[in-house]
Motif scaffolding. Structure first.
Motif, mmCIF file in Angstrom:
data_model
loop_
_atom_site.group_PDB
_atom_site.id
_atom_site.type_symbol
_atom_site.label_atom_id
_atom_site.label_comp_id
_atom_site.label_asym_id
_atom_site.label_seq_id
_atom_site.Cartn_x
_atom_site.Cartn_y
_atom_site.Cartn_z
ATOM 1 N N UNK A 249 50.813 35.980 43.583
ATOM 2 C CA UNK A 249 49.351 35.939 43.651
ATOM 3 C C UNK A 249 48.858 35.537 45.033
ATOM 4 N N UNK A 250 47.598 35.829 45.281
ATOM 5 C CA UNK A 250 46.988 35.427 46.550
ATOM 6 C C UNK A 250 46.501 33.987 46.507
ATOM 7 N N UNK A 251 46.004 33.560 45.337
ATOM 8 C CA UNK A 251 45.411 32.232 45.230
ATOM 9 C C UNK A 251 45.970 31.473 44.026
ATOM 10 N N UNK A 252 45.926 30.166 44.131
ATOM 11 C CA UNK A 252 46.297 29.294 43.022
ATOM 12 C C UNK A 252 45.462 28.018 43.126
ATOM 13 N N UNK A 253 45.264 27.377 42.002
ATOM 14 C CA UNK A 253 44.441 26.168 42.009
ATOM 15 C C UNK A 253 44.983 25.146 41.025
ATOM 16 N N UNK A 254 44.606 23.900 41.247
ATOM 17 C CA UNK A 254 44.987 22.814 40.356
ATOM 18 C C UNK A 254 43.911 21.745 40.404
ATOM 19 N N UNK A 255 43.842 20.987 39.335
ATOM 20 C CA UNK A 255 42.929 19.856 39.276
ATOM 21 C C UNK A 255 43.736 18.590 39.069
ATOM 22 N N UNK A 256 43.417 17.579 39.856
ATOM 23 C CA UNK A 256 44.111 16.291 39.792
ATOM 24 C C UNK A 256 43.078 15.203 39.549
ATOM 25 N N UNK A 257 43.347 14.344 38.579
ATOM 26 C CA UNK A 257 42.479 13.196 38.323
ATOM 27 C C UNK A 257 43.248 11.918 38.628
#
Length: 380
Positions: A249-257
């Motif tokens: 893929x071109x992009x990836x994301x994650x959320x961290x708390x």
């Protein structure tokens, strides 16, 4: 003038004040408080309803504050409730409805205690109530708005008690003397899309992202401090929106708390994560974008006269020696702490945000008696 806090809880529950709707709750309280001699002001901001009430002289040398909220989370499917979520029904000693625990009961308890106290023994000083309709929502225009307004008006609380549910199982077990900070980071990586069979022609953003997440989770942030448990970092989601197994893929994301103690600040944690991301970006050629939202910094009201007073009354009234705790999530105490020393003490937190939320009526009355005794001790 005497107010039954259990009856007031039921009346408040019948006000459908799902954030950001006022639902009549603050109007009800304003009328009661004005009738008891409190000076009241609606401090609404950006459509968020708030109420400020003061008994006694403005600028008094000693002023005791209470803080709480009348807004509630949505009830969900009303058909799932044993009794309608805004009925305020009292059955077999339990008051049923959304907000019964969190926290119309707490507001009712301190309003009843304050009214009874100023009626019976008018103190030399002031009692200030700050009640918001935005604690369960974004929390941008609730207690913050009240404190901003107080600053412009020269209003000041010497100390403040937040009436959020604070006890795990029995009334009197726990007083909150602080809270961990909370921050959320939205991390996005951008590489070069390509065929999975030819990785040398692509730059995989997932590999760079996973490397950063591994660095953040391999070692604990700390081992705890004198009054706080260890800080915690949790990955709450990872996504790249890629339905194909043979495409990088071109992009990836994650959320961290992150829930952090007083060994850190949000600024320092943010800088640490950005430094790690920059190092990985240079080595991999993958771009990082990080958006940070800080809900609040960690804070602590250190043991001293105020803590001792509240702790002593709780022990006197319940027979328990409450634990001084910084556990749990965030509350509006994170805003009040910039104004004055603040503690949290309220009911047992069972049934918060649940279907069939309910509270024992006698527990609400017991809490109100504790608040009244705290006022007596404070103004002795």
């Amino acid at each position: 003038m005497t107010i039954d806090p259990a009856d007031l809880t039921a009346r408040l529950i019948r006000c459908p004040s799902v954030t950001p709707e006022e639902g009549g709750a603050l109007q009800l309280l304003q009328e009661l408080l004005q009738n008891a001699g409190f000076e009241c002001h609606r401090v609404d901001r950006n459509g968020t309803p708030n109420l400020f009430a003061r008994w006694g002289a403005k600028g008094a040398a000693r002023s005791f504050g209470f803080n709480g909220h009348t807004d509630v989370v949505p009830p969900g499917d009303a058909a799932s409730w044993t009794h309608p979520p805004f009925s305020g029904a009292e059955i077999d000693g339990m008051i049923w409805g959304r907000g019964a625990t969190d926290m119309k009961s707490g507001v009712a308890a301190f309003v009843a205690a304050a009214v009874d106290f100023v009626t019976r023994t008018p103190p030399e000083g002031a009692i200030i109530l700050t009640i918001t309709g935005d604690e369960e929502g974004p929390s941008r225009d609730g207690t913050r708005a009240l404190l901003d307004w107080m600053a412009t008006q020269g209003e000041q609380m010497s100390v403040c008690l937040v009436g959020e549910p604070s006890n795990p199982d029995r009334l009197g077990e726990m007083i909150k003397i602080g809270r961990r900070g909370s921050m959320t980071l939205q991390i996005t990586t951008k590489g070069v899309q390509g065929h999975a069979a030819y990785p040398h022609r692509a730059r995989n953003p997932l590999h760079a992202l996973v490397r950063l997440l591994n660095d953040l989770t391999t070692q604990p942030l700390d081992t705890g401090t004198e009054h706080f448990d260890p800080s915690g970092l949790q990955i709450t989601t990872i996504d790249c929106g890629n339905p194909a197994s043979n495409v990088i893929p071109e992009k990836a994301s994650a959320t961290v708390n992150i829930r952090f103690n007083d060994a850190h600040t949000s600024v320092a944690l943010d800088a640490m994560i950005r430094d790690k991301a920059q190092t990985i970006s240079v080595e991999t050629g993958v771009e990082f974008q990080i958006r940070t939202d800080v809900s609040g910094e960690s804070f602590l009201t250190r043991p001293g006269p105020f803590v001792d007073l509240v702790r002593g009354v709780v022990t006197e009234q319940t027979g328990l020696d409450p634990v001084l705790s910084t556990s749990g999530g965030t509350s509006d105490a994170r805003f009040v702490k910039d104004h004055c020393p603040v503690l949290e003490f309220g009911l047992v937190g069972h049934f918060m945000h649940q279907v069939d939320e309910r509270v024992p009526a006698d527990q609400v009355r017991a809490l109100s008696r504790i608040y009244a005794r705290i006022l007596e001790r404070y103004f002795e």
